[in-house]
Scaffold this active site. Structure first.
Site, PDB file in Angstrom:
ATOM      1  N   ASP A  33      32.789  35.068 104.823  1.00 51.56           N
ATOM      2  CA  ASP A  33      32.341  34.248 103.694  1.00 51.56           C
ATOM      3  C   ASP A  33      32.068  32.839 104.214  1.00 51.56           C
ATOM      4  OD1 ASP A  33      32.880  36.506 102.282  1.00 51.56           O
ATOM      5  OD2 ASP A  33      34.395  35.613 100.976  1.00 51.56           O
ATOM      6  N   ASP A  92      30.887  42.842  90.114  1.00 45.27           N
ATOM      7  CA  ASP A  92      32.112  42.047  90.184  1.00 45.27           C
ATOM      8  C   ASP A  92      32.706  41.995  88.791  1.00 45.27           C
ATOM      9  OD1 ASP A  92      31.365  41.464  92.866  1.00 45.27           O
ATOM     10  OD2 ASP A  92      30.039  39.890  92.106  1.00 45.27           O
TER      11      ASP A  92
END
Length: 238
Positions: A8, A130
């Site tokens: 990330d 998500d």
């Protein structure tokens, strides 16, 4: 099962968040390109990369870094975070990224993701689901939607999207194990290539997902915190 070490990127750094909260951030490295090379050298067969700046701001700030990552390694990279236009999809694929991940834009317009899968190939386009409970979240996980996980997944699969990445936001970065119940429900859908994300706490979670027959799994914090080793990832994955 394919296992994806996660990188990330926030402000050019390799980081991990807890439950998607930018204020709860841990920095694990200053060079995403070197991190990608490290995981490849240790045996990774693919990588999962998220542009967190893109997810929160939608501006693709880390695209140049991701392009350098794609050139520096030979294994496939999938990339998500702020990919909300056809131009962004094309730019990433042109940079050498294997698969782009569409999140918020797919929630707002499933047709956008469906059309992209047809245009660029279903193997090269994934949709990220998500979730907070059974509701799909958007825009770096800070926004909600009226879409439910299962009906959203069914809509996408029926119309040509086959790769879905499911994350239970409450578990992400918490090392408490994935939401196996929801994974099982999604895995039962026809034609799905399910990638499990969020909460992996160690090798046994990965083994359990592999036994369930899921297409792939993403591991981030567990890998960076030494809860699972690359040796175990190579042993379990393909």
């Amino acid at each position: 099962m394919k296992i994806f070490p996660a990188i990330d990127i926030e402000d050019g750094h390799c980081v991990r968040l807890k439950q998607g909260k930018i204020e709860d951030l841990t920095v694990y490295g200053d060079d995403p390109v070197k991190m990608a090379q490290k995981w490849e050298k240790e045996g990774a067969k693919q990588l999962h990369v998220v542009d967190l700046d893109g997810a929160f701001k939608g501006n693709g700030e880390n695209k140049e870094i991701i392009g350098k990552m794609a050139k520096a390694i030979s294994i496939p990279i999938e990339v998500g975070g702020g990919i909300r236009t056809e131009q962004a999809i094309k730019e990433y694929l042109d940079l050498g990224v294997y698969r782009v991940i569409i999140g918020s834009k797919a929630v707002a317009s499933p047709y956008f993701a469906i059309r992209a899968a047809k245009e660029y190939g279903a193997d090269h386009v994934a949709v990220s689901i998500d979730a907070k409970g059974d509701e799909v979240a958007t825009h770096g996980w800070v926004g909600g939607s009226s879409r439910k996980v299962m009906t959203f997944a069914e809509t996408l699969l029926t119309h040509g999207v086959n790769t879905l990445i499911y994350t239970d936001i409450s578990r992400d970065g918490m090392l408490v194990g994935p939401n196996f119940d929801m994974m099982a429900k999604l895995q039962a859908l026809d034609g799905i290539h399910l990638i499990a994300s969020g909460g992996v706490s160690g090798a046994e979670d990965l083994r359990k997902l592999a036994r369930m027959g899921v297409y792939g799994a993403i591991t981030g914090k567990a890998l960076y915190e030494g809860k699972v080793s690359m040796r175990e990832i190579v042993e379990i994955g393909e």
